[in-house]
Design an enzyme around this catalytic site. Structure first.
Site, PDB file in Angstrom:
ATOM      1  N   ASP A  40       0.867  -1.192   0.000  1.00 51.17           N
ATOM      2  CA  ASP A  40       0.000   0.000   0.000  1.00 51.17           C
ATOM      3  C   ASP A  40       0.894   1.228   0.000  1.00 51.17           C
ATOM      4  OD1 ASP A  40      -0.083   0.923   3.166  1.00 51.17           O
ATOM      5  OD2 ASP A  40      -0.054  -1.256   2.959  1.00 51.17           O
ATOM      6  N   GLU A 129      -7.553   5.926  12.072  1.00 50.62           N
ATOM      7  CA  GLU A 129      -6.639   5.477  13.120  1.00 50.62           C
ATOM      8  C   GLU A 129      -6.214   6.576  14.082  1.00 50.62           C
ATOM      9  OE1 GLU A 129      -2.484   4.913  11.377  1.00 50.62           O
ATOM     10  OE2 GLU A 129      -3.739   4.569   9.611  1.00 50.62           O
TER      11      GLU A 129
END
Length: 418
Positions: A40, A129
């Protein structure tokens, strides 16, 4: 007699099953056999040679598309185009920063607008997050609104990216029942036993942030995925009825191309992308611009008028298109001064909405060591000239600043020297 024996046997079996259930070992396991190697990426990796990435055995790449309600990753278009051209399966993720459900809906709309017209192969991802002072209950409300809005606008399946801790204590069982998990776990992901998470399975796992892949300079996140990561419908994401940039008081300004300018340099300077400049100005050849040419550039505001004053301090809210050098010049302080008092790790990476503390230069004693650690590129500078000035090598500057093209630096760019 046979019936009695059958009864006791059945009773014993049920009792054993009950005992086994009581002593059940909780675990998070892959939903199926993982077999797809992936990475990613975001602008942190810079330019990526996807032909080498593909040849190295990577099959899936998740690309950062957006963050907040108005930050489009500057490498999104390039990453998407080049990954697709080299046969990689592509997915998109959004870094969520919302603190209430209204902001969550706006971010979902922005994410959908950025990826509209694209053809992802993998399920869309919410990367949530950083929670600040948001409660667990509010977190789940925000996540639910974002996920449901993205699903509605894109007609695509959406999943949650989360580390182990948040999968246990932050995200609810309701979310776990409705959305699959891409887990971030930097241990042995095959031995996640005695873990009572709200998820029983993961469909992908990010197992390190220090991967090394040919075609990528520096570290990159490595992942492994199951078949479930892929979309059941890979049709084009529909275009949004409204241009999201219009929803954020977008303005345009004119910029006159100077000698030595490139679209890449101009895009970095104003916090936009080459693709956006090309589309906005209907440029046929991105490699061909000339001094005196007028380019329209999207900007939301100027430096002036976006400050609050406390007890002797000036707090400035970063706007889209701002750079540290621009802000520093406006307030008559140095870039190094802002870097020091705000503990900024990467002077070239600031975000709209970020709060920066600024004080008048004559009231501050700047750390002279820190001041010498950074240099702001001036007109006419080259890397070799800067290297000579600071008694270092060009290669040293390239490495410490992660510069992809040593022949391409731009006025206002902040270089780390030490």
């Amino acid at each position: 007699m046979k019936k009695i024996k059958l009864f006791f046997i059945t009773f014993i079996i049920i009792a054993l099953m009950f005992f086994i259930n009581i002593n059940f070992t909780y675990a998070i396991t892959p939903i199926s056999n993982p077999k797809y190697q992936g990475i990613d990426v975001s602008d942190w990796q810079g330019y990526i040679d996807y032909s080498q990435v593909s040849q190295s055995g990577i099959e899936v790449v998740y690309i950062k598309a957006s963050q907040g309600d108005n930050i489009k990753d500057p490498y999104f278009e390039t990453n998407y185009t080049n990954a697709k051209q080299n046969g990689l399966k592509v997915g998109f993720y959004h870094f969520l920063t919302a603190t209430n459900t209204e902001e969550a809906e706006n971010e979902a709309k922005f994410f959908a607008s950025v990826i509209s017209g694209k053809n992802p192969d993998c399920k869309l991802v919410m990367d949530y997050e950083v929670f600040g002072g948001v409660s667990t209950e509010q977190t789940n409300q925000i996540a639910d609104v974002f996920l449901e809005t993205v699903k509605r606008l894109t007609n695509k399946e959406v999943i949650i990216y989360s580390d182990l801790s948040n999968s246990i204590s932050r995200f609810s069982k309701k979310l776990a029942n409705n959305y699959e998990l891409w887990l971030a776990y930097y241990g042995n992901y095959n031995e996640l036993n005695n873990v009572e998470s709200n998820w029983n399975n993961w469909i992908g796992v990010q197992y390190t942030d220090r991967g090394r892949i040919p075609g990528i300079s520096g570290s990159v996140d490595r992942d492994i995925y199951t078949e479930s990561i892929f979309l059941s419908d890979t049709s084009t994401i529909p275009s949004q009825e409204e241009n999201q940039m219009q929803n954020f008081n977008t303005k345009t300004q004119d910029y006159t191309v100077q000698r030595g300018d490139t679209l890449y340099g101009i895009a970095l300077k104003f916090g936009t992308t080459v693709q956006e400049l090309v589309e906005l100005n209907q440029i046929e050849n991105p490699n061909l611009i000339f001094p005196g040419q007028i380019l329209k550039i999207i900007t939301n505001s100027t430096v002036n008028g976006q400050e609050t004053r406390g007890t002797g301090d000036i707090i400035y809210t970063v706007q889209s298109g701002n750079t540290l050098s621009q802000i520093a010049q406006s307030y008559g302080v140095s870039v190094a001064h802002i870097v020091e008092i705000n503990d900024i790790q990467n002077p070239n990476l600031i975000f709209p909405g970020e709060k920066l503390r600024i004080t008048e230069s004559n009231n501050q004693q700047l750390n002279p060591i820190l001041q010498s650690n950074y240099y702001t590129v001036q007109r006419g500078d080259t890397l070799s000239k800067i290297a000579l000035q600071f008694n270092v090598t060009v290669q040293y500057l390239v490495n410490i600043n992660r510069i992809k093209n040593p022949n391409l630096i731009y006025v206002g760019q902040i270089l780390k020297i030490k």
